[in-house]
Design a protein around this motif. Structure first.
Motif, PDB file in Angstrom:
ATOM      1  N   LEU A  38       0.835  -1.208   0.000  1.00  0.00           N
ATOM      2  CA  LEU A  38       0.000   0.000   0.000  1.00  0.00           C
ATOM      3  C   LEU A  38       0.866   1.254   0.000  1.00  0.00           C
ATOM      4  CD1 LEU A  38      -2.882  -0.685   2.571  1.00  0.00           C
ATOM      5  CD2 LEU A  38      -3.084  -0.438   0.096  1.00  0.00           C
ATOM      6  N   ASP A  39       1.897   1.234   0.813  1.00  0.00           N
ATOM      7  CA  ASP A  39       2.788   2.386   0.900  1.00  0.00           C
ATOM      8  C   ASP A  39       3.486   2.613  -0.441  1.00  0.00           C
ATOM      9  OD1 ASP A  39       3.885   4.545   2.319  1.00  0.00           O
ATOM     10  OD2 ASP A  39       5.610   3.361   2.978  1.00  0.00           O
ATOM     11  N   ALA A  40       3.966   1.549  -1.062  1.00  0.00           N
ATOM     12  CA  ALA A  40       4.613   1.669  -2.368  1.00  0.00           C
ATOM     13  C   ALA A  40       3.630   2.231  -3.393  1.00  0.00           C
ATOM     14  CB  ALA A  40       5.146   0.316  -2.831  1.00  0.00           C
ATOM     15  N   GLY A  41       2.374   1.775  -3.340  1.00  0.00           N
ATOM     16  CA  GLY A  41       1.355   2.252  -4.263  1.00  0.00           C
ATOM     17  C   GLY A  41       1.004   3.718  -4.061  1.00  0.00           C
ATOM     18  N   SER A  42       1.360   4.268  -2.931  1.00  0.00           N
ATOM     19  CA  SER A  42       1.105   5.692  -2.667  1.00  0.00           C
ATOM     20  C   SER A  42       2.391   6.512  -2.858  1.00  0.00           C
ATOM     21  CB  SER A  42       0.583   5.887  -1.237  1.00  0.00           C
ATOM     22  OG  SER A  42       1.604   5.660  -0.287  1.00  0.00           O
ATOM     23  N   SER A  43       3.331   5.955  -3.621  1.00  0.00           N
ATOM     24  CA  SER A  43       4.643   6.589  -3.826  1.00  0.00           C
ATOM     25  C   SER A  43       5.352   6.829  -2.503  1.00  0.00           C
ATOM     26  CB  SER A  43       4.512   7.905  -4.606  1.00  0.00           C
ATOM     27  OG  SER A  43       3.978   7.653  -5.880  1.00  0.00           O
TER      28      SER A  43
END
Length: 142
Positions: A38-43
């Motif tokens: 999730l964190d990666a998907g939010s840059s």
């Protein structure tokens, strides 16, 4: 950012209540993997400041990632191989810490306060030397 945090909190609440519905087995490992995604998907913006906030709470562990910090903050502290009981405690601790973190972060200036608190903690650490070391007079050649 508030709407984003609110939707993250709603998702995390749903996952805590029904992990299998989200493809998770309820373990600390699956939860941290999911959160990292999730964190990666939010840059990498969803959990900005989380590691720093945890370091200040723990009072150590600047070089550790947030999953390790959470495990240090779980009841019983760090346990190398998580038993079923320790795993469940780590998951509960993770959800509690995320709830507290998002509550603080959503306040006006919350992220700035988290980062300032971390900076204030950092400058109190003996291992952080900001001043240039004095040259050793015995090692100078003339």
């Amino acid at each position: 950012m508030r709407a984003c945090s609110s939707s993250n909190q709603a998702l995390l609440t749903a996952i805590r209540r029904e992990p299998a519905r989200h493809g998770l087995d309820g373990s600390f490992s699956s939860m941290t993997t999911f959160l990292l995604g999730l964190d990666a998907g939010s840059s990498w913006s969803m959990l900005t400041g989380f590691q720093e906030w945890l370091v200040v709470r723990l009072g150590r562990g600047h070089g550790l990632t947030w999953p390790f910090l959470v495990r240090h903050l779980a009841p019983g502290g760090w346990i190398h191989l998580l038993t079923k009981h320790a795993d469940a405690a780590a998951v509960i601790t993770l959800h509690r810490l995320l709830r507290d973190y998002f509550t603080i972060r959503e306040r006006s200036g919350g992220l700035a306060r988290i980062l300032l608190d971390h900076q204030s903690w950092m400058v109190t650490q003996d291992w952080l030397q900001l001043d240039e070391a004095e040259p050793d007079s015995g090692s100078q050649r003339g």
